[in-house]
Scaffold this active site. Structure first.
Site, PDB file in Angstrom:
ATOM      1  N   HIS A   1       0.645  -1.062   0.023  1.00 46.62           N
ATOM      2  CA  HIS A   1      -0.095   0.022  -0.061  1.00 46.62           C
ATOM      3  C   HIS A   1       0.842   1.156   0.007  1.00 46.62           C
ATOM      4  O   HIS A   1       0.686   2.180  -0.546  1.00 46.62           O
ATOM      5  CB  HIS A   1      -0.971   0.067   1.224  1.00 46.62           C
ATOM      6  CG  HIS A   1      -2.335  -0.787   0.900  1.00 46.62           C
ATOM      7  ND1 HIS A   1      -2.353  -1.934   0.931  1.00 46.62           N
ATOM      8  CD2 HIS A   1      -3.547  -0.376   0.459  1.00 46.62           C
ATOM      9  CE1 HIS A   1      -3.709  -2.319   0.838  1.00 46.62           C
ATOM     10  NE2 HIS A   1      -4.316  -1.618   0.448  1.00 46.62           N
TER      11      HIS A   1
ATOM     12  N   LYS B   1      -9.683  -8.732   7.602  1.00 51.20           N
ATOM     13  CA  LYS B   1     -10.318  -9.062   8.737  1.00 51.20           C
ATOM     14  C   LYS B   1     -10.296  -7.951   9.732  1.00 51.20           C
ATOM     15  O   LYS B   1      -9.400  -7.107  10.118  1.00 51.20           O
ATOM     16  CB  LYS B   1      -9.780 -10.600   9.439  1.00 51.20           C
ATOM     17  CG  LYS B   1      -8.347 -10.046  10.053  1.00 51.20           C
ATOM     18  CD  LYS B   1      -7.633 -11.252  10.848  1.00 51.20           C
ATOM     19  CE  LYS B   1      -6.154 -10.878  11.357  1.00 51.20           C
ATOM     20  NZ  LYS B   1      -6.215 -10.229  12.612  1.00 51.20           N
TER      21      LYS B   1
END
Lengths: 174, 279
Positions: A36, A101
């Site tokens: 990222h 998650k």
């Protein structure tokens, strides 16, 4: 359980509601912390990314190496909250779903609503099950990041839960 | 005097790490089975069923139960009547871990904290040694994933905060962690000691089997009260708002300074992959 094939259509996204159990098949791109950071360096320099984000699904994951004869090693989700500062900009650029998650921020929720996108929760700690359901894995960018590189995965029947939907609802707030 | 070649320690750790990566402890599985039976929230039940199915797939295929095969944390109790020979102990530990993570196709998750460049072989391991009585070496390996490690906290309470302060700190840590550390979690708590030893006690607490209690009854009572209050938070498996947020709470204590009450809370996810061996 509802079965969906990636990439999702807008109709698919709008049919999903927080708490729904869904089985996902199709193509996802893995990206976690370092990937990222690298993606944002590309965007900030105005360079074209080495892969297409439009209508794509990013899986917050860093797999184990594949054993001989297997497409992938264990590959469960990592904690999505670490990517929440990155996610809104990527949804604004056309990403339509992510899998990870744990809860993500209200800013992420707002960007899901704004872009009609969805965030799925895979079950953390179930890496073998997900790894076994990967048919093909190919590193497509940032190979120097090793397990944090971007991999293109063909997945089959990934059990997930709709965590945060396009209507601003969240399984973590019900 | 009994001698042990550190090559034996390397080989032992190699085998322990290979086994740890692909299996959960029996007490952990029993606690998850129990949680699944009692859970009333459908998405949480779904998550617990998936976790148990995952364990079966991992065993069947020799695959890591979780892709985060962790930072290798090694606790070693070394009897003072033993003479260690061969390569330096730390080097032997790292070599056992390095070989296991390569041969087991485990993920290499160790990097420089500033450059973030991966060391490529999951070393160095974390090694805690204690010199104890006798002529045995007890090795405990706890591969530690960081989704849960990241959610751990250390409090330097004042003595006035007392038992209530300890319990509030533990519950607050689990509450702040929320859905992020892969609940249902196992909670290791260190009480007392100094800033550094308190954190170690919390880690050591995680090496006690789920479902056991501290032999001191007042400490066991703190464990029970913490567990009750944690499960009242209704975070649930994976944060899906269910009944079981923690599989257990384990406390270890040590005397501390008259001015302080250190409390360390170390969170362990539901993937408890501990191995123990005595040489």
């Amino acid at each position: 359980m509802k079965k969906l094939t990636l990439p999702l259509t807008k109709e698919d996204v709008l049919s999903l509601h927080a708490g729904d159990a869904v089985s996902l098949s199709g193509v996802v791109l893995t990206a976690r912390d370092c990937a990222h950071k690298r993606i944002f360096e590309y965007l900030d320099r105005g360079e074209k990314l080495p892969f297409e984000l439009k209508n794509a699904t990013i899986y917050y994951a860093g797999p184990c190496p594949a054993k001989p004869g297997m497409a992938s090693g264990s590959c469960g989700p990592t904690t999505s909250a670490r990517m929440e500062s990155f996610a809104p900009r990527l949804f604004d650029l056309g990403l339509n779903s992510t899998i990870g998650k744990g809860e993500m921020s209200d800013e992420v929720s707002a960007s899901l609503v704004r872009n009609k996108a969805v965030y799925f929760a895979a079950v953390g700690g179930a890496g073998a099950l997900y790894g076994k359901n990967i048919l093909k894995s190919e590193c497509i960018a940032f190979a120097d990041l090793l397990s944090e590189a971007v991999h293109r995965l063909e997945i089959k029947d990934f059990p997930v839960v709709v965590a945060m939907d396009a209507y601003g609802e969240s399984v973590y707030k019900k | 005097m009994r001698t042990i070649d550190t090559k034996t320690i390397e080989e032992t750790l190699y085998k322990m790490a290979l086994k740890a990566g692909v299996s959960l402890t029996e007490s952990c599985v029993a606690a998850i089975e129990n949680a699944k039976t009692n859970e009333t929230c459908p998405p949480c039940k779904f998550a617990l069923e998936t976790i148990l199915e995952n364990r079966r797939v991992a065993a069947e295929n020799g695959m890591p139960v979780c892709q985060d095969t962790g930072l290798a944390v090694v606790l070693m109790e070394i009897g003072q009547d033993i003479c260690l020979t061969g390569a330096p102990l730390k080097k032997s530990v790292d070599e056992g871990i390095r070989r296991a993570y390569a041969d087991g196709y485990f993920r290499k998750s160790v990097c420089d904290p500033l450059t973030r460049v991966n060391t490529g072989d999951n070393t160095p391991a974390v090694l805690h040694t204690e010199i104890v009585e006798g002529d045995k070496v007890t090795i405990t390996l706890l591969p530690k994933g960081f989704g849960s490690e990241n959610m751990s906290r250390l409090y330097m309470l004042t003595p006035a905060k007392g038992v209530k302060g300890i319990i509030d700190s533990v519950v607050e840590t689990v509450k702040l962690a929320g859905s992020r550390p892969c609940p249902p979690v196992y909670v290791g708590v260190g009480i007392g000691g100094s800033f550094d030893t308190c954190a170690f006690l919390a880690k050591k607490a995680l090496t006690r089997e789920v479902g056991t209690s501290n032999p001191r009854s007042d400490v066991a009572e703190i464990e029970r009260e913490c567990l009750k209050r944690i499960n009242e938070l209704k975070i649930g498996a994976q944060g899906f708002k269910g009944d079981v947020t923690a599989l257990g709470v384990s406390c270890e204590i040590a005397p501390t300074h008259i001015a302080g009450l250190p409390v360390a809370v170390n969170i362990q996810c539901h993937c408890i992959r501990m191995q123990k061996e005595i040489l």
